[in-house]
Design a protein around this motif. Structure first.
Motif, PDB file in Angstrom:
ATOM      1  N   LYS A 106       0.738  -1.217  -0.017  1.00 40.72           N
ATOM      2  CA  LYS A 106       0.086   0.129   0.107  1.00 40.72           C
ATOM      3  C   LYS A 106       0.732   1.311   0.038  1.00 40.72           C
ATOM      4  O   LYS A 106       0.518   2.125  -0.940  1.00 40.72           O
ATOM      5  N   ALA A 107       1.895   1.142   0.951  1.00 42.52           N
ATOM      6  CA  ALA A 107       2.828   2.496   0.876  1.00 42.52           C
ATOM      7  C   ALA A 107       3.587   2.588  -0.422  1.00 42.52           C
ATOM      8  O   ALA A 107       3.636   3.803  -0.905  1.00 42.52           O
ATOM      9  N   ILE A 108       3.790   1.610  -1.082  1.00 37.63           N
ATOM     10  CA  ILE A 108       4.437   1.588  -2.306  1.00 37.63           C
ATOM     11  C   ILE A 108       3.802   2.052  -3.444  1.00 37.63           C
ATOM     12  O   ILE A 108       4.064   3.002  -4.168  1.00 37.63           O
ATOM     13  N   ARG A 109       2.566   1.748  -3.394  1.00 39.46           N
ATOM     14  CA  ARG A 109       1.459   2.244  -4.385  1.00 39.46           C
ATOM     15  C   ARG A 109       1.317   3.710  -4.165  1.00 39.46           C
ATOM     16  O   ARG A 109       1.235   4.188  -5.148  1.00 39.46           O
ATOM     17  N   ASP A 110       1.194   4.078  -3.047  1.00 34.20           N
ATOM     18  CA  ASP A 110       0.885   5.741  -2.725  1.00 34.20           C
ATOM     19  C   ASP A 110       1.989   6.344  -3.427  1.00 34.20           C
ATOM     20  O   ASP A 110       1.815   7.413  -3.797  1.00 34.20           O
ATOM     21  N   ALA A 111       3.386   5.910  -2.680  1.00 36.49           N
ATOM     22  CA  ALA A 111       4.627   6.607  -3.190  1.00 36.49           C
ATOM     23  C   ALA A 111       4.742   6.665  -4.776  1.00 36.49           C
ATOM     24  O   ALA A 111       4.943   7.797  -5.371  1.00 36.49           O
ATOM     25  N   LEU A 112       4.365   5.591  -5.326  1.00 31.76           N
ATOM     26  CA  LEU A 112       4.403   5.668  -6.988  1.00 31.76           C
ATOM     27  C   LEU A 112       3.440   6.511  -7.662  1.00 31.76           C
ATOM     28  O   LEU A 112       3.397   7.347  -8.564  1.00 31.76           O
ATOM     29  N   GLU A 113       2.216   6.445  -7.025  1.00 33.92           N
ATOM     30  CA  GLU A 113       0.880   7.150  -7.394  1.00 33.92           C
ATOM     31  C   GLU A 113       1.430   8.586  -7.603  1.00 33.92           C
ATOM     32  O   GLU A 113       1.079   9.526  -8.294  1.00 33.92           O
ATOM     33  N   ALA A 114       2.217   9.010  -6.362  1.00 35.15           N
ATOM     34  CA  ALA A 114       2.527  10.447  -5.964  1.00 35.15           C
ATOM     35  C   ALA A 114       3.508  10.955  -6.801  1.00 35.15           C
ATOM     36  O   ALA A 114       3.309  11.977  -7.655  1.00 35.15           O
ATOM     37  N   VAL A 115       4.379  10.026  -7.254  1.00 37.82           N
ATOM     38  CA  VAL A 115       5.458  10.379  -8.356  1.00 37.82           C
ATOM     39  C   VAL A 115       4.757  10.584  -9.662  1.00 37.82           C
ATOM     40  O   VAL A 115       5.287  11.542 -10.644  1.00 37.82           O
ATOM     41  N   ARG A 116       3.881   9.821 -10.132  1.00 35.52           N
ATOM     42  CA  ARG A 116       3.236   9.591 -11.315  1.00 35.52           C
ATOM     43  C   ARG A 116       2.620  10.934 -11.545  1.00 35.52           C
ATOM     44  O   ARG A 116       2.494  11.539 -12.468  1.00 35.52           O
ATOM     45  N   ALA A 117       1.780  11.134 -10.560  1.00 36.83           N
ATOM     46  CA  ALA A 117       0.935  12.469 -10.444  1.00 36.83           C
ATOM     47  C   ALA A 117       1.860  13.778 -10.657  1.00 36.83           C
ATOM     48  O   ALA A 117       1.295  14.764 -11.327  1.00 36.83           O
ATOM     49  N   GLU A 118       2.819  13.550 -10.110  1.00 34.83           N
ATOM     50  CA  GLU A 118       3.743  14.951  -9.937  1.00 34.83           C
ATOM     51  C   GLU A 118       4.406  15.040 -11.192  1.00 34.83           C
ATOM     52  O   GLU A 118       4.348  16.430 -11.778  1.00 34.83           O
TER      53      GLU A 118
END
Ligand SMILES: Nc1nc2c(ncn2[C@@H]2O[C@H](COP(=O)(O)OP(=O)(O)OP(=O)(O)O)[C@@H](O)[C@H]2O)c(=O)[nH]1
Length: 400
Positions: free
Chosen positions: A311-323
């Motif tokens: 879950k933490a990894i998904r959130d971090a990667l989604e944040a990078v993608r969105a940024e």
């Protein structure tokens, strides 16, 4: 850490302050040691094609040579006292000018002339009748007095040293990550040290050795940087990733990341603008917390997590993608070399002199299985990336 270049000079200053009479300190066979150290620096700098170091080496060597051939007399002699002021001041100005201005390449006629100037300037000052000039200059004698009896600098030294230190610190604050500026600063300090303590035995030899060591440390740092860092994105590159994968823990995850439609971006805007995109991506990935970013090669990047919490990894990667998706890339119209079908499709609607383009990335992540080798993990992350591409791009796929 480029700041490590200061270490040899700081050590020397400490020894000078606390153990100047230590037997080891007094027993070093100079000048052979100092010249050997300088020859080593010259050899490594030349082999590494980092010839700009030869200018600093020439200043250091020139001062050592000049002190050995004209300053082996007491400071109380008027011309030695005059040189004591003038030599460090000219060295400082020359080094600051060399640091701040573009230097001619080597080998070239201009380069050899500058090299000669760096080496011969101190010696030419030693040969001039300085004491008479200084006496005729009308400078107030109080300038050459020491603030406290026994202090190693005169008032004049203190004034110009503080002014020049301020300039150096300005230069360093502009380029704090540049190892060369730390090496140059350290060499400057080494030269000042040997004039500051000129009446002490062996000081010019030790300071030359410390200056050479500072240059060697900077060269070693540069060598490691060239081997492990990617110049364009300022991220560690493939070799560093392989080292990191060897130390991968049981609970870890690896993500492969790739710019979407980068070929058509390059075709539309040109490779140099494509390079700017990779640079920007490097900056975004480099400042993420909780993961380590590497440039894998081309437009592919790798992110390493030292945990496997999905879950933490998904959130971090989604944040990078969105940024990355939200970052408005400003491009001038004249950046565009041609007008292809893909380019028209990719560009935004802004018709002014600048256009805003948004890029997207796809990310594929694999969580490490018990006993899985780093190579297999990387391969599975690559497969996850293909899943993200097949799912329409600009998304994250994680496989357990
Ligand atoms: N500007 C620039 N381009 C690079 C660099 N390295 C690789 N490329 C380009 O990256 C592009 C990769 O294209 P492809 O592998 O076909 O992938 P893509 O066009 O991004 O398409 P998808 O990955 O399927 O979305 C090629 O055009 C390479 O020339 C680089 O350092 N700078």
């Amino acid at each position: 850490m480029p700041i490590l270049a200061l270490l040899p000079v700081l050590c020397l200053a400490l020894v000078q302050a606390f153990w100047p009479d230590h037997a080891f300190y007094q027993a070093m066979p100079f000048p052979a040691t100092a010249f050997t150290a300088m020859a080593l620096v010259a050899l490594i700098a030349t082999l590494m094609r980092q010839t700009e170091w030869l200018y600093w080496l020439a200043i250091l060597g020139g001062h050592y040579w000049a002190t050995q051939n004209g300053l082996q007399r007491p400071l109380s002699e008027p011309d030695v006292a005059a040189l004591h002021q003038l030599l460090p001041l000219t060295a400082s100005l020359l080094m600051l000018a060399l640091s701040a201005l573009p230097k001619p390449g080597l080998p070239s006629i201009a380069g050899v002339l500058v090299l000669g100037l760096c080496f011969l300037l101190p010696a030419s000052l030693v040969w001039l009748p300085l004491a008479d000039w200084l006496a005729a200059s009308g400078l107030p004698p109080a300038l050459f007095e020491r603030p406290v009896e026994g202090f190693f600098m005169s008032w004049a030294h203190l004034w110009w040293f503080s002014g020049l230190l301020f300039l150096w610190l300005g230069l360093i604050s502009f380029r704090p990550q540049d190892p060369s500026v730390w090496g140059q600063f350290s060499t400057w300090l080494a030269i000042l040290l040997f004039y500051a303590f000129m009446d002490r035995q062996q000081i010019s030899g030790w300071a030359t050795l410390a200056g050479s060591m500072a240059l060697l440390i900077t060269l070693a740092y540069r060598m490691l940087h060239l081997a492990y860092m990617d110049e364009l994105t300022a991220l560690p590159q493939r070799r560093a990733l392989e080292n990191r994968l060897r130390r991968l823990g049981r609970n870890s995850a690896v993500t492969m990341l790739d710019v979407d439609h980068f070929k058509s971006f390059n075709d539309t805007w040109g490779h140099d603008v494509g390079d700017q995109v990779l640079k920007l991506l490097g900056a975004i990935l480099g400042r993420q917390r909780g993961m380590q970013a590497f440039r894998y090669g081309g437009e592919e990047f790798t992110l390493v997590f030292s945990h496997a919490r999905k879950k933490a990894i998904r959130d971090a990667l989604e944040a990078v993608r969105a940024e990355v998706e939200a970052y408005p890339l400003q491009l001038r119209q004249d950046d565009r070399p041609n007008d292809s079908e893909d380019g028209r499709r990719q560009r935004g609607s802004n018709d002014g002199t600048t256009e805003t383009v948004n890029i997207t990335i796809s990310l594929g992540c694999a969580l490490r299985q018990p006993g899985e080798t780093p190579q297999t993990l990387l391969k599975r992350a690559d497969e996850a990336l293909y899943k993200a591409k097949n799912a329409g791009r600009n998304c994250v796929r994680i496989v357990s």
